[in-house]
Design an enzyme around this catalytic site. Structure first.
Site, PDB file in Angstrom:
ATOM      1  N   GLY A  19      -2.208  15.712  29.028  1.00  0.00           N
ATOM      2  CA  GLY A  19      -1.302  16.725  28.483  1.00  0.00           C
ATOM      3  C   GLY A  19      -0.592  16.283  27.226  1.00  0.00           C
ATOM      4  O   GLY A  19      -1.107  15.483  26.449  1.00  0.00           O
TER       5      GLY A  19
ATOM      6  N   HIS B 133     -14.122  11.602  35.470  1.00  0.00           N
ATOM      7  CA  HIS B 133     -13.277  12.109  34.371  1.00  0.00           C
ATOM      8  C   HIS B 133     -11.885  12.392  34.920  1.00  0.00           C
ATOM      9  O   HIS B 133     -11.609  13.475  35.437  1.00  0.00           O
ATOM     10  CB  HIS B 133     -13.892  13.386  33.784  1.00  0.00           C
TER      11      HIS B 133
ATOM     12  N   HIS C  44     -17.287  19.250  30.401  1.00  0.00           N
ATOM     13  CA  HIS C  44     -16.725  20.615  30.297  1.00  0.00           C
ATOM     14  C   HIS C  44     -17.808  21.609  29.844  1.00  0.00           C
ATOM     15  O   HIS C  44     -17.482  22.641  29.262  1.00  0.00           O
ATOM     16  CB  HIS C  44     -15.545  20.704  29.308  1.00  0.00           C
TER      17      HIS C  44
ATOM     18  N   GLU D 178       0.332  18.631  25.045  1.00  0.00           N
ATOM     19  CA  GLU D 178      -0.091  19.576  24.010  1.00  0.00           C
ATOM     20  C   GLU D 178       0.974  20.612  23.654  1.00  0.00           C
ATOM     21  O   GLU D 178       0.778  21.398  22.739  1.00  0.00           O
ATOM     22  CB  GLU D 178      -1.380  20.296  24.447  1.00  0.00           C
TER      23      GLU D 178
ATOM     24  N   ARG E  64      -8.737  20.525  18.559  1.00  0.00           N
ATOM     25  CA  ARG E  64      -7.919  19.320  18.750  1.00  0.00           C
ATOM     26  C   ARG E  64      -8.684  18.044  18.411  1.00  0.00           C
ATOM     27  O   ARG E  64      -8.153  16.945  18.533  1.00  0.00           O
ATOM     28  CB  ARG E  64      -7.446  19.245  20.206  1.00  0.00           C
TER      29      ARG E  64
ATOM     30  N   ASP F 144     -11.316  16.329  36.130  1.00  0.00           N
ATOM     31  CA  ASP F 144     -10.302  16.408  35.069  1.00  0.00           C
ATOM     32  C   ASP F 144      -8.896  16.297  35.672  1.00  0.00           C
ATOM     33  O   ASP F 144      -7.921  16.806  35.117  1.00  0.00           O
ATOM     34  CB  ASP F 144     -10.436  17.707  34.262  1.00  0.00           C
TER      35      ASP F 144
HETATM   36 ZN   LIG Z   1     -11.540  17.016  28.039  1.00  0.00          ZN
END
Ligand SMILES: [Zn+2]
Length: 390
Positions: free
Chosen positions: A70, A63, A226, A72, A165, A285
Site C-alpha cells: 500500500g 506473492h 495479476h 498509494e 505506477r 497478494d
Molecule cells: Zn502487484
C-alpha cells in the site's frame, strides 16, 4: 527432535495416494505407510488422528506483501506487516515476500528482516529483490549480487509493466534485469526468475513477448502476475504459457460484470487450454492494498489482500466439480518447481513436513509447518511474537 505420527490421512500428494499414516521428524516426512506404526514410548512421539480427512501439501504463496504493501493514498495507507497466523490458518506454509509500489519508504532491509522473523516463527519464507521500479532497489548494489549472496532472495520482482505506477521500463532495461536474475539463478540453483506485476495498461504483455523474441533468455525466466485482471490480458498470458513461461493468477475479489476473471475461473480456463498444466501458479497478494473508489473516483476505503483467498479458491474449484488433484498443483507443486524449492509442494518421503488437513468445507482443519503444529482442529495453537497468544 520431536516426532509426530499422523494417522488416517487421505493423501493428495497432489495425486491421490489413498489413506496412509505418516511419521514426521526433524522438519521432514520420514515415512509414509499403510500399516499403523507403533513407536517405543521412549521416543516421546505425539500422535494425531485425521480420521480420513484430506491431507495436502502446505500451500506456497508466491506473492505476499509480508511487510504490508500500500501507501498509494498517503502514508496512513501503508498496510501493517502480517503476522504468521494470517498465513498458517490459511493453509500457507511457504511465502515469497516482495515490495510493490512503495519501494522507497520500505526497502530490502525491512523485507529481509520480516522474512527472517517469519522463519524464526516457523514459516518457510523467501523473497524477491527489487520492487515496482527501475533501477530496482537492492541490498548489494545489483540484482545479481542480491541473489548470489543473500540466502532468502530467489528472484526479482514485482517489477511493474503496463501500469501508470511503473517506471515505464524500456525493453533494454527489462532484458538487463531478466538476465541478472537468470545468471544468478544459474550460479546458485535458485529460481532466478523475473516476477512481473502487470497493470491494466493496453500494452499488456507486449514487452515480455518482445523480450523473448529479441533475446536468448529462456521463457521460464518471465513470471507475469495479476494476469487475470483483464480478460484480454489473460488470453495473452495463456499464449505466453504455451511458449514456456509460467503465469501467476491473483486470487483477488472480482465483482459481477467486471472485465476480469476470478482466480477459479482463470485456473479453469488455463486447465482447459493448450498451455501446459504445470505452467500456472495462484498467489494471494496478501498484505497488498486494494483501494475502493467512490463515485467521484476518490479512495473511499482500503481493503487488504487476504491470504485466505487461496484455500477459498481451491474450495470453490472443488465445489464446482474439479478433482482436488487437478486443482492442487497450481497452489503447491507448480510453484515449488518454478521457484526451485525441491523439498516443497509435494507429500513424499524426504520432503519438508509442510502439511494441511482440510475440513469438509475445504478450510484448514490442521496445519503443520516444518513438522510443527500451528493449527489443530481449526484452532490456532501457535502464534507470532506480537500476536494474541494461541
Ligand atoms: Zn502487484
Amino acid at each position: 527432535m520431536s516426532l509426530l505420527l499422523v494417522r488416517n490421512a487421505r493423501i493428495f500428494a497432489p495425486e491421490p495416494l489413498g489413506t496412509r499414516h505418516l511419521l514426521l521428524g526433524g522438519g521432514r516426512i520420514l515415512w509414509i505407510g499403510t500399516d499403523p506404526l507403533e513407536l517405543p514410548s521412549a521416543l516421546g512421539s505425539e500422535t494425531i488422528d485425521l480420521e480420513g480427512r484430506r491431507l495436502i501439501p502446505g500451500l506456497i504463496d508466491g506473492h505476499v506483501h509480508v511487510t504490508g504493501g500500500g501507501g498509494e493514498a498517503g502514508f496512513r495507507t501503508r498496510v501493517p506487516p502480517l503476522g504468521i497466523s494470517r498465513f498458517t490458518r490459511a493453509g500457507i506454509t511457504t511465502v515469497v515476500g516482495l515490495l510493490g509500489t512503495d519501494d522507497v519508504a520500505r526497502g530490502p532491509r525491512e523485507l529481509l528482516a520480516t522474512l527472517y522473523a517469519l522463519r524464526d516463527e516457523g514459516l518457510s519464507a523467501y523473497g524477491y529483490a527489487g520492487g515496482y521500479h527501475v533501477p530496482p532497489t537492492t541490498l548489494t548494489g545489483s540484482i545479481r549480487g542480491d541473489l548470489v549472496f543473500v540466502d532468502a532472495l530467489i528472484g526479482v520482482g514485482e517489477i511493474a509493466v503496463s501500469d501508470h505506477r511503473s517506471s515505464q521500463p524500456t525493453l533494454d532495461e527489462l532484458l538487463r534485469i531478466a538476465s541478472e536474475a537468470h545468471v544468478a539463478g544459474l550460479m546458485t540453483g535458485k529460481a532466478g526468475i523475473l516476477h512481473l506485476h502487470l497493470g491494466d495498461g493496453a500494452r499488456g504483455l507486449d514487452l515480455v513477448r518482445r523480450a523473448l523474441d529479441g533475446s536468448e533468455l529462456p521463457a521460464r525466466v518471465f513470471h507475469p502476475t495479476h494476469v487475470n485482471r483483464r480478460k484480454a490480458l489473460f488470453e495473452e498470458a495463456l499464449a505466453l504459457a504455451a511458449r514456456g513461461s509460467t503465469i501467476d493468477i491473483t486470487a483477488f475479489p472480482v465483482e459481477d460484470g467486471e472485465d476480469a476473471w476470478s482466480a477459479a475461473d482463470a485456473l479453469l480456463r488455463h486447465l482447459d487450454s493448450d498451455a501446459p498444466d504445470t505452467h500456472v501458479t495462484v498467489s494471494s497478494d496478501a498484505g497488498g492494498c486494494l483501494p475502493c473508489f467512490d463515485a467521484d473516483g476518490h479512495v473511499s476505503h482500503m481493503d487488504v489482500g487476504d491470504a485466505g483467498a487461496l484455500l477459498a479458491t481451491l474450495a470453490e474449484l472443488v465445489a464446482r466439480g474439479v478433482p482436488l488433484e487437478r486443482a492442487l498443483p497450481a497452489f503447491t507443486s507448480n510453484p515449488a518447481r518454478l521457484l526451485r524449492l525441491g523439498a516443497k509442494g509435494r507429500i513424499t518421503v524426504g520432503a519438508d513436513a509442510d502439511l494441511v488437513a482440510l475440513d469438509e468445507a475445504g478450510m484448514a482443519h490442521d496445519v503443520i509447518a516444518g513438522g510443527v503444529m500451528h493449527v489443530r482442529a481449526g484452532r490456532q495453537v501457535r502464534a507470532g511474537t506480537f500476536e494474541p497468544a494461541a
